[in-house]
Design a protein around this motif. Structure first.
Motif, PDB file in Angstrom:
ATOM      1  N   UNK A  85      13.529 -11.528  14.337  1.00  0.00           N
ATOM      2  CA  UNK A  85      13.931 -11.393  12.993  1.00  0.00           C
ATOM      3  C   UNK A  85      13.647 -11.537  11.979  1.00  0.00           C
ATOM      4  N   UNK A  86      12.518 -11.994  11.130  1.00  0.00           N
ATOM      5  CA  UNK A  86      13.057 -13.116   9.951  1.00  0.00           C
ATOM      6  C   UNK A  86      12.892 -11.400   8.597  1.00  0.00           C
ATOM      7  N   UNK A  87      13.700 -11.440   8.028  1.00  0.00           N
ATOM      8  CA  UNK A  87      14.126 -10.331   7.070  1.00  0.00           C
ATOM      9  C   UNK A  87      14.516 -10.748   5.445  1.00  0.00           C
ATOM     10  N   UNK A  88      13.885 -10.564   4.433  1.00  0.00           N
ATOM     11  CA  UNK A  88      14.578 -10.432   3.207  1.00  0.00           C
ATOM     12  C   UNK A  88      15.915 -10.295   3.227  1.00  0.00           C
ATOM     13  N   UNK A  89      15.892 -10.079   1.955  1.00  0.00           N
ATOM     14  CA  UNK A  89      17.592 -10.192   2.208  1.00  0.00           C
ATOM     15  C   UNK A  89      17.575  -8.182   2.035  1.00  0.00           C
ATOM     16  N   UNK A  90      16.397  -8.462   0.912  1.00  0.00           N
ATOM     17  CA  UNK A  90      16.378  -6.791  -0.295  1.00  0.00           C
ATOM     18  C   UNK A  90      16.246  -5.715   1.192  1.00  0.00           C
ATOM     19  N   UNK A  91      15.744  -5.963   2.313  1.00  0.00           N
ATOM     20  CA  UNK A  91      15.722  -4.599   3.959  1.00  0.00           C
ATOM     21  C   UNK A  91      17.266  -4.609   3.932  1.00  0.00           C
ATOM     22  N   UNK A 122       6.874  -3.579   4.777  1.00  0.00           N
ATOM     23  CA  UNK A 122       6.141  -4.680   5.274  1.00  0.00           C
ATOM     24  C   UNK A 122       5.533  -5.163   7.405  1.00  0.00           C
ATOM     25  N   UNK A 123       4.839  -5.452   7.081  1.00  0.00           N
ATOM     26  CA  UNK A 123       5.205  -5.967   9.155  1.00  0.00           C
ATOM     27  C   UNK A 123       6.491  -7.378   9.214  1.00  0.00           C
ATOM     28  N   UNK A 124       6.654  -6.586  10.648  1.00  0.00           N
ATOM     29  CA  UNK A 124       7.752  -7.682  11.355  1.00  0.00           C
ATOM     30  C   UNK A 124       7.558  -8.817  11.276  1.00  0.00           C
ATOM     31  N   UNK A 125       7.832  -9.673  10.597  1.00  0.00           N
ATOM     32  CA  UNK A 125       8.099 -10.911  11.025  1.00  0.00           C
ATOM     33  C   UNK A 125       8.758 -11.425  12.050  1.00  0.00           C
ATOM     34  N   UNK A 126       8.488 -11.980  13.229  1.00  0.00           N
ATOM     35  CA  UNK A 126       9.153 -12.676  14.156  1.00  0.00           C
ATOM     36  C   UNK A 126       9.372 -14.606  13.838  1.00  0.00           C
ATOM     37  N   UNK A 127      10.396 -15.199  14.332  1.00  0.00           N
ATOM     38  CA  UNK A 127      10.108 -16.143  14.111  1.00  0.00           C
ATOM     39  C   UNK A 127      11.540 -17.011  15.056  1.00  0.00           C
ATOM     40  N   UNK A 128      11.545 -18.105  15.217  1.00  0.00           N
ATOM     41  CA  UNK A 128      11.796 -18.866  16.346  1.00  0.00           C
ATOM     42  C   UNK A 128      13.559 -18.865  16.044  1.00  0.00           C
ATOM     43  N   UNK A 129      14.217 -18.605  16.369  1.00  0.00           N
ATOM     44  CA  UNK A 129      15.718 -18.531  16.324  1.00  0.00           C
ATOM     45  C   UNK A 129      16.174 -20.238  15.980  1.00  0.00           C
ATOM     46  N   UNK A 130      17.322 -20.219  15.402  1.00  0.00           N
ATOM     47  CA  UNK A 130      17.543 -22.207  15.350  1.00  0.00           C
ATOM     48  C   UNK A 130      18.676 -22.310  16.559  1.00  0.00           C
ATOM     49  N   UNK A 131      18.412 -23.533  16.977  1.00  0.00           N
ATOM     50  CA  UNK A 131      18.995 -23.527  17.545  1.00  0.00           C
ATOM     51  C   UNK A 131      20.303 -24.452  17.484  1.00  0.00           C
ATOM     52  N   UNK A 132      22.032 -24.596  18.126  1.00  0.00           N
ATOM     53  CA  UNK A 132      23.251 -25.106  17.150  1.00  0.00           C
ATOM     54  C   UNK A 132      22.942 -26.267  18.236  1.00  0.00           C
ATOM     55  N   UNK A 133      23.839 -26.709  17.328  1.00  0.00           N
ATOM     56  CA  UNK A 133      24.755 -28.450  17.699  1.00  0.00           C
ATOM     57  C   UNK A 133      25.590 -27.943  19.449  1.00  0.00           C
TER      58      UNK A 133
END
Length: 161
Positions: free
Chosen positions: A105-111, A67-78
């Motif tokens: 990185x956005x990865x599936x638990x199976x990784x 699978x290709x590496x998926x990058x996503x925005x980091x979730x901000x904290x309050x």
């Protein structure tokens, strides 16, 4: 923001994982296609199968697809004192802007990638002055890939989307 890095397998962020490094520049479209679908010298598996629409096999599963590496925005904290959502740029970004972002990185638990590894910022970009920005990146991105991702953020208008 989401980025799909077809040239970097998800396995690159696992402990001991490596990102493939090209050894030559492709001269034609046919060569580019063969680089994507043929095995790299360090790996006996192709990066992705050009005839496959699903890239769901786990690394090392024997199916020859990673699978290709998926990058996503980091979730901000309050932030209770500021009463807003915030990202910690560790002092590297000093001006609030809609252009500021951190990618993880956005990865599936199976990784089987640890939560700590998933929280590591791979690329951060932010404003530090009028028309002045800073970019920090880490493995497995190259400087070229990081710069291209940051440049792409100037092509959107988040407030209008």
């Amino acid at each position: 923001m989401q980025c799909t890095m077809y040239s970097i397998p998800t396995a690159a962020i696992q402990e001991g994982g490596i990102a493939p490094t090209p050894t030559a520049f492709p001269q034609s479209l046919e060569e580019r296609h063969s680089l994507l679908s043929s095995p790299s010298p360090k790996s006996k598996e192709p990066l992705m199968d050009a005839g496959t629409s699903s890239l769901s096999a786990a690394p090392g599963s024997g199916q020859g697809i990673r699978e290709p590496l998926l990058l996503k925005n980091k979730s901000p904290r309050w932030h209770d004192q500021l009463q807003c959502w915030c990202l910690n740029f560790r002092g590297r970004v000093t001006v609030a802007s809609v252009k500021n972002f951190q990618l993880v990185a956005s990865v599936k638990p199976s990784h089987n990638v640890s939560l700590a590894e998933q929280e590591k910022v791979i690329l951060q970009f932010g404003k530090i002055g009028k028309d002045i920005f800073t970019m920090d990146y880490r493995y497995p991105l190259s400087a070229f890939q990081a710069f291209a991702i940051c440049l792409s953020s100037f092509d959107t208008k988040p407030a209008c989307e």
